[in-house]
Write a protein that holds these residues in place. Structure first.
Motif, PDB file in Angstrom:
ATOM      1  N   VAL A  46     -39.688   1.414   8.368  1.00 41.95           N
ATOM      2  CA  VAL A  46     -40.693   0.390   8.657  1.00 41.95           C
ATOM      3  C   VAL A  46     -39.989  -0.857   9.207  1.00 41.95           C
ATOM      4  CG1 VAL A  46     -42.478  -1.111   7.706  1.00 41.95           C
ATOM      5  CG2 VAL A  46     -42.254   1.246   6.875  1.00 41.95           C
ATOM      6  N   ARG A  47     -40.381  -1.261  10.409  1.00 38.56           N
ATOM      7  CA  ARG A  47     -39.803  -2.442  11.043  1.00 38.56           C
ATOM      8  C   ARG A  47     -40.914  -3.446  11.305  1.00 38.56           C
ATOM      9  NH1 ARG A  47     -38.962  -1.459  15.854  1.00 38.56           N
ATOM     10  NH2 ARG A  47     -39.878   0.623  15.959  1.00 38.56           N
ATOM     11  N   ARG A  48     -40.592  -4.714  11.175  1.00 39.42           N
ATOM     12  CA  ARG A  48     -41.608  -5.734  11.472  1.00 39.42           C
ATOM     13  C   ARG A  48     -41.173  -6.577  12.655  1.00 39.42           C
ATOM     14  NH1 ARG A  48     -40.133  -7.633   6.036  1.00 39.42           N
ATOM     15  NH2 ARG A  48     -38.645  -9.351   6.182  1.00 39.42           N
ATOM     16  N   ARG A  49     -42.206  -7.039  13.378  1.00 37.77           N
ATOM     17  CA  ARG A  49     -41.967  -7.827  14.578  1.00 37.77           C
ATOM     18  C   ARG A  49     -42.984  -8.941  14.644  1.00 37.77           C
ATOM     19  NH1 ARG A  49     -43.548  -8.170  20.110  1.00 37.77           N
ATOM     20  NH2 ARG A  49     -45.335  -6.827  19.669  1.00 37.77           N
TER      21      ARG A  49
ATOM     22  N   ARG B 214     -50.474   5.470   2.868  1.00 37.85           N
ATOM     23  CA  ARG B 214     -50.546   5.944   1.476  1.00 37.85           C
ATOM     24  C   ARG B 214     -49.979   7.353   1.356  1.00 37.85           C
ATOM     25  NH1 ARG B 214     -55.685   3.416   1.775  1.00 37.85           N
ATOM     26  NH2 ARG B 214     -56.691   5.438   2.099  1.00 37.85           N
ATOM     27  N   GLU B 215     -50.260   8.196   2.365  1.00 38.17           N
ATOM     28  CA  GLU B 215     -49.736   9.572   2.343  1.00 38.17           C
ATOM     29  C   GLU B 215     -48.213   9.580   2.435  1.00 38.17           C
ATOM     30  OE1 GLU B 215     -51.676  11.485   5.580  1.00 38.17           O
ATOM     31  OE2 GLU B 215     -53.700  11.042   4.829  1.00 38.17           O
ATOM     32  N   ARG B 216     -47.660   8.561   3.062  1.00 31.99           N
ATOM     33  CA  ARG B 216     -46.197   8.472   3.160  1.00 31.99           C
ATOM     34  C   ARG B 216     -45.590   7.731   1.975  1.00 31.99           C
ATOM     35  NH1 ARG B 216     -44.879   7.185   9.547  1.00 31.99           N
ATOM     36  NH2 ARG B 216     -46.731   8.171  10.454  1.00 31.99           N
ATOM     37  N   ARG B 217     -46.438   7.399   0.995  1.00 28.29           N
ATOM     38  CA  ARG B 217     -46.012   6.686  -0.224  1.00 28.29           C
ATOM     39  C   ARG B 217     -45.393   5.323   0.106  1.00 28.29           C
ATOM     40  NH1 ARG B 217     -42.049   8.862  -2.861  1.00 28.29           N
ATOM     41  NH2 ARG B 217     -41.400  10.378  -1.293  1.00 28.29           N
ATOM     42  N   ALA B 218     -46.001   4.658   1.086  1.00 29.51           N
ATOM     43  CA  ALA B 218     -45.590   3.299   1.432  1.00 29.51           C
ATOM     44  C   ALA B 218     -46.579   2.318   0.812  1.00 29.51           C
ATOM     45  CB  ALA B 218     -45.571   3.130   2.949  1.00 29.51           C
TER      46      ALA B 218
ATOM     47  N   ARG C 192     -38.017   2.679  -0.235  1.00 26.52           N
ATOM     48  CA  ARG C 192     -38.860   3.671   0.434  1.00 26.52           C
ATOM     49  C   ARG C 192     -39.255   3.183   1.823  1.00 26.52           C
ATOM     50  NH1 ARG C 192     -39.881   8.785   1.433  1.00 26.52           N
ATOM     51  NH2 ARG C 192     -42.054   9.128   2.062  1.00 26.52           N
ATOM     52  N   LEU C 193     -39.574   1.919   1.942  1.00 26.10           N
ATOM     53  CA  LEU C 193     -39.938   1.366   3.243  1.00 26.10           C
ATOM     54  C   LEU C 193     -38.765   1.449   4.213  1.00 26.10           C
ATOM     55  CD1 LEU C 193     -41.935  -1.836   2.179  1.00 26.10           C
ATOM     56  CD2 LEU C 193     -42.822   0.438   2.721  1.00 26.10           C
TER      57      LEU C 193
ATOM     58  N   VAL D 286     -46.464  -4.336  -0.930  1.00 22.54           N
ATOM     59  CA  VAL D 286     -45.042  -4.685  -0.889  1.00 22.54           C
ATOM     60  C   VAL D 286     -44.615  -4.997   0.551  1.00 22.54           C
ATOM     61  CG1 VAL D 286     -42.703  -3.789  -1.248  1.00 22.54           C
ATOM     62  CG2 VAL D 286     -44.457  -3.418  -2.979  1.00 22.54           C
ATOM     63  N   ILE D 287     -45.141  -4.243   1.510  1.00 18.91           N
ATOM     64  CA  ILE D 287     -44.835  -4.509   2.918  1.00 18.91           C
ATOM     65  C   ILE D 287     -45.209  -5.945   3.278  1.00 18.91           C
ATOM     66  CG2 ILE D 287     -45.508  -3.969   5.300  1.00 18.91           C
ATOM     67  CD1 ILE D 287     -45.839  -1.051   4.461  1.00 18.91           C
ATOM     68  N   LEU D 288     -46.432  -6.328   2.905  1.00 20.52           N
ATOM     69  CA  LEU D 288     -46.940  -7.651   3.274  1.00 20.52           C
ATOM     70  C   LEU D 288     -46.237  -8.754   2.502  1.00 20.52           C
ATOM     71  CD1 LEU D 288     -50.750  -6.770   3.356  1.00 20.52           C
ATOM     72  CD2 LEU D 288     -49.179  -6.908   5.291  1.00 20.52           C
ATOM     73  N   LEU D 289     -46.042  -8.557   1.208  1.00 19.85           N
ATOM     74  CA  LEU D 289     -45.416  -9.592   0.393  1.00 19.85           C
ATOM     75  C   LEU D 289     -43.973  -9.830   0.823  1.00 19.85           C
ATOM     76  CD1 LEU D 289     -45.986 -11.509  -1.936  1.00 19.85           C
ATOM     77  CD2 LEU D 289     -45.143  -9.760  -3.505  1.00 19.85           C
ATOM     78  N   ASP D 290     -43.283  -8.777   1.170  1.00 21.30           N
ATOM     79  CA  ASP D 290     -41.895  -8.916   1.619  1.00 21.30           C
ATOM     80  C   ASP D 290     -41.832  -9.765   2.893  1.00 21.30           C
ATOM     81  OD1 ASP D 290     -39.124  -8.457   1.649  1.00 21.30           O
ATOM     82  OD2 ASP D 290     -39.354  -6.707   2.956  1.00 21.30           O
TER      83      ASP D 290
END
Length: 374
Positions: free
Chosen positions: A196-199, A288-292, A190-191, A296-300
């Motif tokens: 969702v991109r991280r930098r 949350r509204e986008r079901r993200a 889903r991400l 999981v974002i942070l742990l990944d």
């Protein structure tokens, strides 16, 4: 025995009590060299973190730094402050906003530096209790505690949850059922679908990123109970001072998460030789509204730091929240090390009584909450 260690063994050790904040500021290079030789050190024992904490939270006249040197080399340090209430006590710097407290002791010490530091601490305590809260098991201060000549006690402190330093796939494999793993993988997909991109933020951008983090943190907790200290100007000032130098030295990583051009989350992870700890984050409620799934974002992102040959432990730091337990972490309880001189033993007794009373109060509140649940 290396030539350096052998040379130190022949050098007389000296102890020094420092209460001048300007002297503290100038200790940064020697302090960081010592921290690099202390395997038990966490990011909360870095000079940048502790000196910045003192500037935000310290009180004039209360600084008590104990330093042990072998010649010019710093081989032990205890960063402390004197408080008068509720009991006269020497407390480690960083209290309140630091998840771990400790002293620094050179790993090559043969016991002499630990002994000199213990003697200096006993002398500095005078009519005060020595109260080390939030000591991670295996902390360097345990070597002082073992040598302490007077009354002493150890009691449990805050629980911390820890995961092994493995890639995200292996963390998912630890989940209790196949369905749990499937849901976690679906959240990762889903991400990716949301883009969702991280930098990783560079040192020169840390201030701007931290302001975004704090703004998102305030927004995500709006209308709910929040750690009020995180919203105060002195906490912001502390982070802005401390984190830039920590990023430059490798003791911190600031990560921004974007969808398109919008920053939707910012994370601050603190690093040391043996650990990565997710310290603070801010995330837009719209995720949350986008079901993200923010966890999981942070742990990944943290798993990428630890699972690629980095620190050996991914610490979720203090707190036993349900979202942390979902990942089946190990529960590691910090310790509170209390040390008194013989004539200050009543202070130790009073501290223990206070600890027992607070624990009973927490248990009572927990029982009432449980009764109130349907």
């Amino acid at each position: 025995m290396t030539a350096t260690v052998a040379a130190r063994a022949r050098v007389r050790l000296t102890a020094e009590l420092v209460n001048d904040a300007d002297v503290f500021a100038g200790l940064a290079p020697a302090w960081e060299r010592l921290a690099g030789r202390c395997a038990a050190a966490t990011p909360f024992q870095s000079h940048a973190w502790l000196h910045s904490w003192w500037l935000s939270y310290g009180r004039p006249g209360r600084l008590r730094l104990l330093l042990v040197r072998a010649g010019r080399d710093l081989v032990a340090a205890a960063p402390l402050m004197l408080v008068r209430r509720p009991l006269p006590a020497l407390l480690p710097l960083g209290a309140g906003i630091s998840d771990y407290a400790d002293v620094l002791l050179d790993d090559a010490d043969d016991g002499r530096a630990a002994g000199v530091l213990t003697e200096a601490l006993a002398d500095a305590a005078r009519t005060a209790l020595v109260d080390f809260r939030e000591v991670r098991p295996g902390g360097a201060v345990e070597r002082v505690y073992d040598r302490w000549p007077g009354p002493r006690r150890t009691v449990p402190d805050s629980p911390c949850l820890e995961l092994p330093a493995v890639p995200m796939d292996e963390l998912i494999a630890r989940l209790p059922s196949g369905k749990s793993g499937q849901r976690a993988r679906a959240k990762l997909r889903r991400l990716a679908a949301l883009g969702v991109r991280r930098r990783t933020v560079g040192p020169e951008e840390v201030g701007t990123a931290l302001d975004r983090l704090l703004a998102l943190h305030r927004l995500q907790w709006q209308g709910r109970d929040v750690t009020s200290e995180h919203l105060r100007p002195r906490f912001r000032a502390h982070l802005l001072r401390a984190v830039g130098p920590m990023v430059r030295s490798g003791n911190a990583v600031v990560t921004e998460f974007r969808i398109g051009d919008e920053v939707v989350a910012v994370d601050l992870t603190l690093l040391s030789g043996g650990m990565a700890g997710g310290y603070l984050y801010g995330a837009h409620p719209g995720l949350r509204e986008r079901r993200a799934d923010v966890a999981v974002i942070l742990l990944d992102a943290c798993a990428e730091l630890t699972g690629s040959g980095g620190p050996g432990t991914l610490s979720l730091l203090r707190g036993d929240e349900p979202y942390k337990r979902h990942w089946r972490p190990d529960r590691v309880v910090n310790q509170r090390l209390l040390m008194a001189r013989r004539h200050t033993a009543p202070l130790l007794t009073a501290a223990l009584c206070g600890t027992t009373a607070r624990q009973r109060g927490r248990e009572l509140r927990h029982r009432w909450r449980e009764r109130g649940r349907p």
